[in-house]
Write a protein that holds these residues in place. Structure first.
Motif, PDB file in Angstrom:
ATOM      1  N   GLU A 279       0.834  -1.285  -0.065  1.00 39.37           N
ATOM      2  CA  GLU A 279       0.092  -0.127   0.059  1.00 39.37           C
ATOM      3  C   GLU A 279       0.820   1.353   0.043  1.00 39.37           C
ATOM      4  N   PHE A 280       1.931   1.073   0.767  1.00 38.78           N
ATOM      5  CA  PHE A 280       2.689   2.455   0.628  1.00 38.78           C
ATOM      6  C   PHE A 280       3.489   2.773  -0.580  1.00 38.78           C
ATOM      7  N   MET A 281       3.679   1.814  -1.408  1.00 37.89           N
ATOM      8  CA  MET A 281       4.094   2.038  -2.886  1.00 37.89           C
ATOM      9  C   MET A 281       3.303   2.747  -3.443  1.00 37.89           C
ATOM     10  N   THR A 282       1.810   2.315  -3.468  1.00 39.95           N
ATOM     11  CA  THR A 282       0.776   2.568  -4.176  1.00 39.95           C
ATOM     12  C   THR A 282       0.544   4.269  -3.771  1.00 39.95           C
ATOM     13  N   ARG A 283       0.588   4.491  -2.713  1.00 35.18           N
ATOM     14  CA  ARG A 283       0.339   5.725  -2.103  1.00 35.18           C
ATOM     15  C   ARG A 283       1.398   6.745  -2.532  1.00 35.18           C
ATOM     16  N   ASN A 284       2.656   5.978  -2.398  1.00 33.19           N
ATOM     17  CA  ASN A 284       4.018   7.003  -2.751  1.00 33.19           C
ATOM     18  C   ASN A 284       4.039   7.500  -4.220  1.00 33.19           C
ATOM     19  N   HIS A 285       3.264   6.474  -4.981  1.00 29.91           N
ATOM     20  CA  HIS A 285       3.456   6.859  -6.477  1.00 29.91           C
ATOM     21  C   HIS A 285       2.119   7.932  -6.859  1.00 29.91           C
ATOM     22  N   GLU A 286       1.402   7.722  -6.175  1.00 28.71           N
ATOM     23  CA  GLU A 286       0.075   8.635  -6.387  1.00 28.71           C
ATOM     24  C   GLU A 286       0.247   9.937  -5.658  1.00 28.71           C
ATOM     25  N   ASN A 287       1.139   9.935  -4.677  1.00 26.05           N
ATOM     26  CA  ASN A 287       1.608  11.349  -4.221  1.00 26.05           C
ATOM     27  C   ASN A 287       2.621  11.903  -5.224  1.00 26.05           C
ATOM     28  N   ARG A 288       3.302  11.375  -5.660  1.00 23.75           N
ATOM     29  CA  ARG A 288       4.299  11.839  -6.610  1.00 23.75           C
ATOM     30  C   ARG A 288       3.662  12.403  -7.719  1.00 23.75           C
ATOM     31  N   LEU A 289       2.634  11.896  -8.370  1.00 23.50           N
ATOM     32  CA  LEU A 289       1.882  12.266  -9.501  1.00 23.50           C
ATOM     33  C   LEU A 289       1.089  13.576  -9.099  1.00 23.50           C
ATOM     34  N   LYS A 290       0.564  13.460  -7.814  1.00 24.34           N
ATOM     35  CA  LYS A 290      -0.359  14.644  -7.522  1.00 24.34           C
ATOM     36  C   LYS A 290       0.772  15.790  -7.263  1.00 24.34           C
ATOM     37  N   ASP A 291       1.827  15.591  -6.759  1.00 23.07           N
ATOM     38  CA  ASP A 291       2.904  16.731  -6.695  1.00 23.07           C
ATOM     39  C   ASP A 291       3.231  17.387  -8.050  1.00 23.07           C
TER      40      ASP A 291
END
Lengths: 677, 351
Positions: A279-291
């Motif tokens: 989960e934290f990897m999925t979240r990490n990628h999503e946060n990066r794209l949001k940034d």
């Protein structure tokens, strides 16, 4: 007093110079840093992506296939579904669509929504199975692509023109300029090419001596249509924008990683067999794209990016021919890992798997020719029977495509992956044999030849291209490869042979007799190797030493033509030692491997050809100016292996090409009653 | 810009110069802070979830954001402190403020942070390695146990390795400027760590000698930097010679496009460029030593001049070191007396 005044003056000068230097240094230092930052801040930012998914990651294991869809692809689609501003490309084989429908209809629905409705996802989808396309003849790839087009239309209900990218990106970053052929053959309903852009890493272009740096190139090969070459690298300023690639690696590694992790919720252990979302990897990628979205990044599809580049003007020509290669050229050395390096738990070497696939291709091609001839020329079967046999044969071609997947020979294949190739090719061969048998039974002429007269039937694929009868029953018209007694031998060869760990060498003088050409003399070189697992140096090779600086060869997928290359136009490979393929510290170790999909390598200086029998051992060739080397890092078959090569002397390139295709891509297949039982 | 136009006779030149020098360092700090914002934005474009490069855990976005807002803020604060302190220094000598500001401009804090971040990075690469075994004991963990190693890896992943590493590197990038300003200010405010009675009045410095020393030392520094560039060139050449095109990374930003030599000339990086740089490095050092020994000899002065001009050509720091060297030579007379030994003035104890 004067001394004091002088001292005062000097002190003032000292601090004045200090002041001047500090101001000047600040202007320079801050100006430089400021320029970099300013340039980045004002420049538009765009991103493309090609998430690379491979449902055949652990080929032959259905659990792994399901987990790729459910645990890695689906979470990524959900990221995009949650964020309407995100847009990108996903690359995968069309087999994934079949598997998705079977295992996770929700995932299928979501993909349809993202491709058709919100148009956030554009697919890079070329092959049915992620085959090692550089190693096999064009028709295998063609059938794979045609089937993909059908699957896409079935999956989406309508062919999504903007939902399928014009870019060709293949498994393991395979790159071959011969893919230009696809432009002409695969067209949409309006007659426009479906694919016209090849993707390749910038690193690969540099490795093979491309000097000009551009965001896109064009290239024309062998009289075919021009193709665009789209190089990619992580992050670069090009085309007046700051262009980054969101993800170009294995998509499975985006959201899945090690088997155990520690997260803020505590210890996490994988429950799945191969891939499980972290989960934290999925979240990490999503946060990066949001940034990135917050920074004003424009998320583009690959086609939009290509169009942007093309709108700026005609792309420059690629200034160097780039041979067949893969991504991470420096690490993988082109096709070497897939066609020479034996690693992992598989019981089959690369050469064995590739040659078996090639042999299956030859059989299926012969069967298809026979099927078509029986219906369209002899009318011995009606349309309904023809269609039924064609579907079976089509399934056999798809089985072959699955066996050709890169994972059966690539980076440390497991034992079940090796067996998968074997089983799939066996299924295809069984199908082909049954169809042949059925056709012989229902066709009087063939039945009489095989069963009544105990004769043979010969299928010559090359005849089909020449517009001649491809199925022959009259032995006097057969193409014969016969032994020429009383002449030849190793001393008569135009090249010197060097062997490593061989336990047998046989050089035989032969004659090729065809109805359309005078008899052609050639030499057959058979070399056998024992199992080398327990030897100090495990490798096995045969080297042909001669004049190979200037050569002609057929690029992959262009087996009907040749191009001329010069080794001196590429960076040198001066390091020749055991495990040189693993050496990461030797200078000038620019190894150049060619797959030789039709087996041909021709020396233009010496006017001789060395032709590999791809259905015996299909390994790639290392090319140096004074020698060529066919090699396996290890022979693991307890019974050893036998490799076969043909050497033609004093021949033209056209003669050599015809011979190579007769042996390999458009081979001669002769069978009798025993072969059909 | 009243502070800049203040009449020179109102403030002694040395204080004015140092205050302006400190303001310049502050400006550079602010630009380094902007660079950290830029760098963090570029990091967002990288595949953070990639497990390649020896790190099992991906680089987390929180670190990228800490870099953007935390590290840059530290530089902005440092820069602001320098600018304010520099401005106030013109008005009045505020010893405590200047000492604190100079303290922050010394490289020791940055060096300490660099060591700390490197230790964390090494542990992140090998959570069950030797260094990790030592430090994990502070958390009552034994990383020889796989579960403890995983937990320790998680703890290390949360440490601000990237932020501190870049802070220290950014600070050290300003070291030649900030350390010099700091040292001069500390000398001017007569800072000493240990007070022991009253100190005798400082002797009037021999400015000519000071100029000579600067010419020497900055030529040597320039030579050392040239040597480092030679090592970097060889490293680049080695990477390219084994088959990796590092120019693909170097030319990603327009500012590096021009000086980057195309990949096909990789052998230049291996031989020609290092040879040139090493020889100029040796020249600068020899010229400096020669000038130090015999400053009155024209031959060595000419060598020193040439060395100074060579140092001027070094990227980034060349202007700083080179100009110092040039000015130092300019202000020293050709017919200097021979260099005299330094003498120590004993402390006068308070009676």
């Amino acid at each position: 007093m004067n001394d004091q005044n002088e001292a005062d003056l000097l002190e003032k000068k000292y601090f004045r110079t200090f002041q001047i230097i500090m101001v000047a240094s600040t202007v320079l230092f801050s100006g430089f840093v400021g320029y970099i930052c300013f340039d980045y801040f004002i420049r538009p930012k765009v991103s493309t992506s090609h998430y690379h998914f491979n449902v055949q990651y652990r080929v032959g294991n259905e659990t792994a296939m399901s987990e790729v869809v459910n645990n890695t692809l689906y979470p990524l689609l959900q990221i995009y579904d949650r964020n309407p501003e995100f847009r990108g490309n996903i690359e995968m084989q069309s087999l994934t669509l079949e598997w998705m429908n079977k295992t996770n209809p929700e995932c299928s629905d979501l993909l349809r929504k993202l491709v058709l409705d919100t148009k956030q996802i554009q697919l890079v989808m070329v092959q049915y199975s992620s085959a090692l396309a550089i190693a096999y003849p064009y028709i295998d790839m063609y059938k794979s692509i045609v089937h993909t087009q059908e699957l896409i239309e079935d999956f989406f209900g309508v062919y999504p023109e903007s939902g399928i990218s014009r870019a060709i990106m293949l498994q393991e970053g395979q790159f071959m300029l011969g893919a230009s052929r696809i432009i002409e053959d695969i067209k949409n309903s309006e007659g426009n090419p479906v694919y016209d852009t090849l993707m390749v890493t910038k690193e690969a272009l540099s490795f093979f001596g491309v000097e000009r740096d551009a965001p896109i190139y064009r290239y024309q090969l062998a009289g075919l249509e021009e193709i665009f070459i789209l190089p990619y690298v992580q992050t670069v300023m090009e085309g007046d924008v700051f262009h980054s690639v969101l993800w170009f690696m294995d998509g499975e590694l985006l959201v899945a990683g090690e088997e155990q992790y520690w997260t803020k919720d505590g210890y996490w252990e994988m429950n799945a067999s191969f891939f499980e979302e972290i989960e934290f990897m999925t979240r990490n990628h999503e946060n990066r794209l949001k940034d990135l979205a917050r920074q004003g990044n424009h998320f583009l599809h690959l086609d939009e990016w290509v169009n942007t580049l093309l709108d700026r003007g005609q792309p420059p020509l690629l200034d160097q021919y780039v041979p067949e290669t893969h991504w991470q050229t420096y690490r993988y050395r082109g096709p070497f890992v897939w066609m020479a390096q034996t690693k992992g738990g598989t019981p089959f070497s690369d050469g064995e798997v590739c040659s078996r696939n090639y042999y299956t291709h030859q059989k299926l091609l012969a069967t298809e020719i026979m099927l078509n001839y029986s219906h369209f020329n002899l009318s011995s079967i009606n349309a309904s029977v023809y269609s039924s046999y064609f579907q079976r044969l089509h399934r056999a071609w798809l089985d072959l495509a699955e066996a050709q997947v890169t994972d059966t020979t690539g980076v440390s294949p497991r034992d079940f992956e090796g067996y998968f190739a074997f089983n799939k090719t066996q299924a295809a061969l069984n199908n082909a044999t049954e169809i042949m048998s059925l056709l012989v039974n229902v066709t009087n002429e063939w039945n009489n030849t095989v069963y009544t007269n105990n004769g043979s039937i010969q299928i010559v694929a090359l005849n089909q291209i020449k517009g001649m009868n491809p199925v022959m029953t009259n032995q006097s018209e057969f193409i014969n490869f016969t032994t020429n007694l009383g002449s030849g031998g190793q001393h008569a060869l135009p090249v010197m042979l060097e062997l490593m760990n061989a336990n047998g060498l046989n050089v035989t003088s032969m004659i090729l007799e065809t109805p359309w050409n005078p008899a052609l003399n050639y030499s057959r070189v058979r070399v056998s190797f024992p199992e080398t697992t327990d030897m100090e140096e495990n490798w096995a090779y045969i080297k042909f030493k001669g004049l190979f600086n200037e050569i002609s060869y057929s690029p992959s997928l262009i087996e009907y033509d040749t191009i001329n290359l010069s080794r001196s136009e590429y960076y040198p490979d001066t390091y020749e030692a055991y495990e040189d393929w693993d050496s990461r510290s030797a200078h000038d170790n620019f190894e150049l491997y060619l797959p030789l999909a039709n087996g041909l390598i021709y020396s233009t200086e010496g006017r001789y050809a060395v032709i590999k029998n791809c259905s015996q051992s299909h390994v790639c060739m290392k090319w140096n100016p004074d020698e060529i080397r066919f090699m396996q890092t290890e022979i693991i078959n307890p019974h050893g292996e036998t490799w076969e090569y043909f050497i033609l002397q004093d021949v033209s390139i056209n003669q050599a090409l015809e011979f190579a295709n007769l042996v390999n891509a458009f081979s001669v297949e002769t069978f009798d009653g025993d072969d059909l039982s | 810009m009243k502070w800049f136009k203040r009449k020179k006779e109102e403030i002694p030149m040395n204080r004015l110069s140092l205050s302006r020098g400190l303001i310049m360092v502050g400006i550079m700090c602010i630009f380094i802070g902007i660079f950290m914002v830029f760098f963090s934005m570029v990091l967002s474009t990288i595949q953070l979830n990639s497990s390649s490069g020896g790190f099992a855990r991906p680089l987390e976005m929180c670190h990228v954001l800490w870099l953007r807002y935390g590290t840059s803020s530290a530089f902005f604060a440092l820069g602001g402190l320098d600018i304010i302190a520099g401005y106030l220094y013109q008005k009045k000598i505020k010893k405590r403020l200047m000492v604190i500001t100079s303290f922050f401009n010394q490289p020791y804090i940055a060096l300490g942070i660099l060591v700390l971040s490197i230790l964390w990075i090494l542990q992140a690469m090998e959570p069950d390695g030797g260094i990790s075994q030592f430090f994990a004991k502070m958390f009552n963990l034994d990383v020889r146990d796989p579960i403890d190693a995983l937990y320790y890896g998680y703890i290390i992943s949360k440490m601000p390795k990237l932020e501190l590493l870049l802070f220290s590197l950014g600070h050290l990038a300003l070291m030649p400027f900030s350390t010099r300003v700091s040292n001069l200010i500390l000398a001017q405010v007569d800072f000493r760590l240990r007070k022991k009675g009253r100190r005798a009045a400082k002797p009037r410095p021999n400015m000519e000698l000071r100029f000579q020393r600067k010419a020497n030392s900055y030529m040597i520094w320039g030579g050392i930097i040239l040597g480092l560039f030679a090592a970097v060139s060889y490293a680049i050449g080695h990477i390219m010679a084994i088959g990796l095109d590092i120019t693909v990374i170097l030319i990603n930003f327009n500012v590096f496009k021009f000086p980057t030599i195309p990949f096909k000339y990789y052998k230049l990086y291996l031989s020609v460029i290092p040879a040139i740089l090493i020889s100029t490095c040796a020249y600068c050092i020899i010229a400096s030593i020669g000038y130090r020994k015999k400053p009155e000899k024209r031959f060595f002065r000419v060598l020193a001049w040439i060395g100074s001009i060579i140092v001027l050509l070094i990227p980034f720091y060349g202007l700083y070191f080179g100009l110092h060297s040039v000015f130092s030579l300019w202000y020293t007379r050709p017919n200097l007396s021979k260099r005299t030994k330094r003498i120590d003035i004993p402390l006068v104890e308070e009676t």
